[in-house]
Design an enzyme around this catalytic site. Structure first.
Site, PDB file in Angstrom:
ATOM      1  N   PRO A 145      12.048 -12.649  -0.749  1.00 40.22           N
ATOM      2  CG  PRO A 145      12.968 -13.866   1.007  1.00 40.22           C
ATOM      3  CD  PRO A 145      13.350 -13.048  -0.190  1.00 40.22           C
ATOM      4  NE  ARG A 146       4.352  -7.914   0.455  1.00 41.11           N
ATOM      5  CZ  ARG A 146       3.976  -7.026  -0.448  1.00 41.11           C
ATOM      6  NH1 ARG A 146       4.592  -7.000  -1.626  1.00 41.11           N
ATOM      7  NH2 ARG A 146       3.005  -6.178  -0.205  1.00 41.11           N
TER       8      ARG A 146
ATOM      9  CD  GLU B 202      -1.463  -2.430   1.716  1.00 42.89           C
ATOM     10  OE1 GLU B 202      -2.226  -3.397   1.680  1.00 42.89           O
ATOM     11  OE2 GLU B 202      -0.281  -2.498   2.124  1.00 42.89           O
TER      12      GLU B 202
ATOM     13  CG  MET C  41      13.604  -4.063   3.067  1.00 42.99           C
ATOM     14  SD  MET C  41      12.205  -5.119   2.643  1.00 42.99           S
ATOM     15  CE  MET C  41      10.853  -3.952   2.782  1.00 42.99           C
ATOM     16  N   GLY C  42      13.174  -2.223  -1.056  1.00 47.03           N
ATOM     17  CA  GLY C  42      13.026  -1.093  -1.954  1.00 47.03           C
ATOM     18  C   GLY C  42      13.743  -1.241  -3.274  1.00 47.03           C
ATOM     19  CD  GLU C  43      18.620  -2.727  -3.946  1.00 48.14           C
ATOM     20  OE1 GLU C  43      19.503  -1.895  -4.218  1.00 48.14           O
ATOM     21  OE2 GLU C  43      18.877  -3.918  -3.685  1.00 48.14           O
TER      22      GLU C  43
ATOM     23  CG  ASN D 112       1.607  -4.218  -7.972  1.00 47.31           C
ATOM     24  OD1 ASN D 112       1.045  -4.490  -9.026  1.00 47.31           O
ATOM     25  ND2 ASN D 112       2.010  -2.996  -7.680  1.00 47.31           N
TER      26      ASN D 112
ATOM     27  CD  GLU E  80       5.575  -3.508  -7.642  1.00 44.12           C
ATOM     28  OE1 GLU E  80       5.558  -2.567  -6.826  1.00 44.12           O
ATOM     29  OE2 GLU E  80       5.954  -4.657  -7.340  1.00 44.12           O
TER      30      GLU E  80
END
Length: 411
Positions: free
Chosen positions: A263-264, A59, A303-305, A329, A332
């Site tokens: 992994p999430r 989100e 994270m964020g990549e 999602n 993407e």
């Protein structure tokens, strides 16, 4: 009904806090900043223009284009962003820094909500996707603060749950505006009693692909070398084992194939590494910056990549779909031209699933045994990958515009 809900919420609050402590064994941030969860935040002396709530990473990422537009409209530090999870918090801080005010969202306890609203004094509130909080919505209605549930989605499964308390759901939705993702979502919200519902589309179609990550992904691919590469993104416990099993089978046919496993949740990076070891596959971690040229698996422990990982891949599998979680999602990878594969459990992303399947941009596998043959076929057919990738890009492009419609509604 709301009084009963509140009483039950007070009763289970100690259990909620114990759960935070339990989860902090893997991620220490779960035992920090508890005061924010009870509304104890630093007061915003001049109030804030808009409070945007986004639960977790998905989100938060979806909300970023909206938040950036709101900053441009109202100025820095005029937007307050809340999340519920540490990973969502980290994503907001990394992406927006000091440009926004940020905290965890208050629990839906009357005192916590009232305290938070007094200290932030928002002139408008945007809640992302499916967060329906009775006490918060009730207090916003009493105070006359406009509330929009943005990018709203309601799966058939969630609809069945809310239908058991239809009157309570209708009272909760009475004072808000619902900006639904699809006509089907809109009809489900109306069936629950929402009075002001409009179809805005999905703002995830408007998510920008960061050029810096695309460039970094190209560099990573250069280091990997001329090999077949597939990614398993946003995976959950119970999925990695099936994906690694598929990768072992795949490598019997394509011995140099590389799996990028992402992994999430960051607290599961080490568990995923242990799963790779049990599968007897060589691997390197992204965080180690080690050469991935000879590894069977690249563990995406950052994270964020996510767009970096997608840009280095030929085929994308999106997790949360082999287990009954509801998917993640799928837009993407489609946005950068990858063929998309997912499992049978996509109930949280039905419109996106249907769109990509209808456009021949994605394949849904009904069982984990179909994973290896499907990935093998895609990796071995460049023309098929190209057709699917182009179809995905076209589908994304044709469905942009939800962000501007939402901004017009907020104005």
């Amino acid at each position: 009904m709301r009084l009963l809900y509140t009483a039950l919420l007070y009763l289970i609050t100690p259990l909620v806090l114990l759960r935070l402590l339990w989860r902090s064994r893997d991620l220490a941030d779960y035992r920090r900043r508890w005061n924010e969860r009870f509304g104890f935040v630093a007061p915003a002396d001049e109030g804030v223009a808009v409070w945007v709530h986004a639960v977790s990473v998905g989100e938060s990422l979806a909300a970023l284009p909206l938040i950036r537009e709101l900053i441009a409209r109202h100025g820095e530090r005029s937007v307050w962003v809340t999340t519920t999870t540490p990973t969502g918090s980290a994503r907001v801080i990394a992406a927006l820094g000091e440009r926004v005010r940020h905290s965890y969202a208050p629990y839906d306890l009357p005192g916590a909500v009232s305290r938070f609203l007094r200290r932030t004094a928002p002139r408008q509130v945007v809640v992302m996707e499916t967060e329906l909080w009775p006490n918060l919505f009730h207090q916003l209605g009493k105070l006359g603060i406009p509330l929009i549930v943005a990018n709203a989605r309601l799966s058939p499964r969630s609809m069945r749950g809310y239908s058991k308390v239809r009157g309570f759901a209708a009272a909760t939705l009475a004072h808000c505006r619902v900006a639904a993702q699809s006509p089907e979502d809109a009809e489900r919200f109306k069936a629950l009693g929402a009075q002001r519902v409009s179809v805005m589309g999905n703002i995830k179609f408007d998510q920008a692909v960061p050029d810096a990550q695309l460039a970094a992904g190209s560099e990573l691919r250069r280091r990997i070398g001329p090999r077949a590469v597939w990614i398993a993104a946003s995976t959950h416990e119970g999925e990695e084992e099936a994906l690694l099993k598929a990768h072992v089978e795949l490598r019997r046919h394509q011995s140099d194939a590389l799996l990028i496993l992402v992994p999430r949740h960051p607290q599961r990076f080490d568990a995923a590494a242990r799963s790779i070891e049990r599968a007897s596959l060589s691997y390197v971690r992204r965080s180690s910056n080690a050469d991935p040229a000879n590894a069977a698996v690249l563990l995406g422990d950052s994270m964020g990549e996510i767009f970096l990982y997608y840009a280095a891949s030929d085929v994308a599998f999106v997790g949360g779909s082999l287990m009954p979680i509801g998917g993640h999602n799928v837009l993407e990878p489609a946005a950068i031209g990858l063929p998309v594969v997912f499992g049978p459990h996509m109930h949280n992303f039905l419109p996106a699933r249907d769109l990509l399947i209808e456009r021949d941009a994605a394949i849904q596998v009904e069982a984990e045994t179909a994973l290896a043959p499907t990935i093998h076929r895609l990796l071995g057919d460049t023309a098929l990958r190209t057709r699917m990738g182009e179809a995905g890009r076209a589908a994304i492009s044709a469905n942009r515009g939800a962000l501007q419609r939402l901004l017009q509604l907020l104005a």
